[in-house]
Design an enzyme around this catalytic site. Structure first.
Site, PDB file in Angstrom:
ATOM      1  N   ARG A   1     -22.657  22.568 107.222  1.00 15.58           N
ATOM      2  CA  ARG A   1     -23.289  23.546 108.186  1.00 15.58           C
ATOM      3  C   ARG A   1     -24.524  23.737 107.633  1.00 15.58           C
ATOM      4  O   ARG A   1     -25.548  24.191 108.320  1.00 15.58           O
ATOM      5  CB  ARG A   1     -22.472  24.871 108.015  1.00 15.58           C
ATOM      6  CG  ARG A   1     -22.790  25.893 108.956  1.00 15.58           C
ATOM      7  CD  ARG A   1     -21.921  26.972 108.764  1.00 15.58           C
ATOM      8  NE  ARG A   1     -21.915  28.086 109.870  1.00 15.58           N
ATOM      9  CZ  ARG A   1     -22.266  29.254 109.654  1.00 15.58           C
ATOM     10  NH1 ARG A   1     -22.886  29.670 108.486  1.00 15.58           N
ATOM     11  NH2 ARG A   1     -22.563  30.197 110.366  1.00 15.58           N
TER      12      ARG A   1
ATOM     13  N   ILE B   1     -26.443  31.184 114.803  1.00 15.47           N
ATOM     14  CA  ILE B   1     -25.363  30.535 114.974  1.00 15.47           C
ATOM     15  C   ILE B   1     -24.209  31.436 114.659  1.00 15.47           C
ATOM     16  O   ILE B   1     -24.308  32.286 114.058  1.00 15.47           O
ATOM     17  CB  ILE B   1     -25.516  29.393 113.773  1.00 15.47           C
ATOM     18  CG1 ILE B   1     -24.342  28.550 113.691  1.00 15.47           C
ATOM     19  CG2 ILE B   1     -25.598  30.105 112.367  1.00 15.47           C
ATOM     20  CD1 ILE B   1     -24.707  27.344 112.693  1.00 15.47           C
ATOM     21  N   SER B   2     -23.057  31.187 115.370  1.00 12.87           N
ATOM     22  CA  SER B   2     -21.833  32.252 115.293  1.00 12.87           C
ATOM     23  C   SER B   2     -21.260  31.902 113.955  1.00 12.87           C
ATOM     24  O   SER B   2     -21.416  30.901 113.141  1.00 12.87           O
ATOM     25  CB  SER B   2     -20.892  31.858 116.085  1.00 12.87           C
ATOM     26  OG  SER B   2     -21.261  32.023 117.637  1.00 12.87           O
ATOM     27  N   GLN B   3     -20.619  32.904 113.543  1.00 13.25           N
ATOM     28  CA  GLN B   3     -19.850  33.139 112.126  1.00 13.25           C
ATOM     29  C   GLN B   3     -18.646  31.861 112.324  1.00 13.25           C
ATOM     30  O   GLN B   3     -18.053  31.596 113.369  1.00 13.25           O
ATOM     31  CB  GLN B   3     -19.118  34.410 112.349  1.00 13.25           C
ATOM     32  CG  GLN B   3     -18.030  34.796 111.340  1.00 13.25           C
ATOM     33  CD  GLN B   3     -17.104  35.902 111.457  1.00 13.25           C
ATOM     34  OE1 GLN B   3     -17.031  36.392 112.610  1.00 13.25           O
ATOM     35  NE2 GLN B   3     -16.687  36.520 110.579  1.00 13.25           N
TER      36      GLN B   3
END
Ligand code: SAH
Length: 234
Positions: free
Chosen positions: A51, A77-79
């Site tokens: 990530r 960016i999403s969790q």
């Protein structure tokens, strides 16, 4: 070189902890999602995808928190838990062709590329699209096709898709995306007005009929449409 390897090792340790947290989070909300756990292949893909390579360099130290992060251009960016949940809901098979709306810097795209045969990803903002593409190509993802444009129109030339994932929230699911979902298809999409979004799972049966299930309240940035999406392309 040694220093770079060292930091890769440290990232790998942090990544393992993140994946564990995602698993705990999934268990904690299983009553709401109806899913006891995130499936093995999704968890393993999360263990593999770095990530930290899909966030701006100044965010890399925070890449393995179970938290959303800014990726530039006023987007996030999403969790990781939400990324895991949406990916899991899709139940991707190794032969699937997947459409993703909202490439961003490509983290979700990388997970899809690990699990599916082919990924088609559309991003409205040219700057993010180019950066996302570079990151994915640098990491050797060869089964991803990229497009800059308004994802609310889908990718008609490549339809139908087995799976569709939308990583920005429309008020209502764009009709083009429903049309481009093949029979037996599944789509994960956050939808609703700003303060009242829900993650939805849409399933299309063999006869072409849709069934929609509400999974969780969520908060995503808005899916741009029309002139706004056209202006963003840069
Ligand atoms: N999935 C990405 C982050 C998504 S943030 C990741 O993992 O990094 C949502 C993304 O959707 C943003 O990059 C935003 O520019 C994009 N977006 C918003 N409206 C869009 C539209 N109409 N078509 C394509 N992309 C859109």
């Amino acid at each position: 070189m040694a220093a770079a390897e060292d930091s890769e090792d440290r990232f790998a340790v942090l990544r393992r902890i993140m994946v564990e947290q995602v698993g705990l989070h999934a268990r904690h909300v299983s009553g709401k999602t109806g899913r006891a756990a995130i499936s093995g292949p999704v968890m393993e893909a999360m263990e593999r995808v770095p990530r930290h390579a899909f966030v701006p360099v100044e965010m890399a130290p925070y890449a393995y928190l179970d938290s959303p992060l800014p990726i530039g251009c006023d987007k996030t960016i999403s969790q990781p838990f939400i990324v895991a949940l949406m990916t899991d809901l899709l139940e991707i098979g190794p032969g699937h062709r997947v459409l993703e709306i909202g490439t961003g810097l490509g983290y979700q795209t990388a997970l899809l590329a690990e699990l599916a045969a082919e990924v088609f990803t559309v991003e409205a903002i040219g700057e993010l699209a180019r950066s996302g593409r570079r990151r994915l190509t640098d990491r050797g993802y060869a089964n991803v096709s990229f497009r800059i444009g308004d994802g609310s129109l889908g990718w008609p030339g490549q339809a139908p898709f087995d799976r569709i994932i939308v990583t920005a929230a429309p008020d209502l699911i764009p009709p083009a995306l429903l049309q481009q979902l093949g029979p037996g298809g599944r789509m994960a999409v956050p939808a609703g007005l700003e303060e009242d979004q829900r993650l939805l799972l849409v399933a299309r049966n063999a006869a072409g009929r849709f069934e929609t299930q509400e999974i969780l309240p969520v908060r995503f940035s808005r899916l741009m449409s029309g002139a706004e999406a056209a202006d963003a392309q840069g």
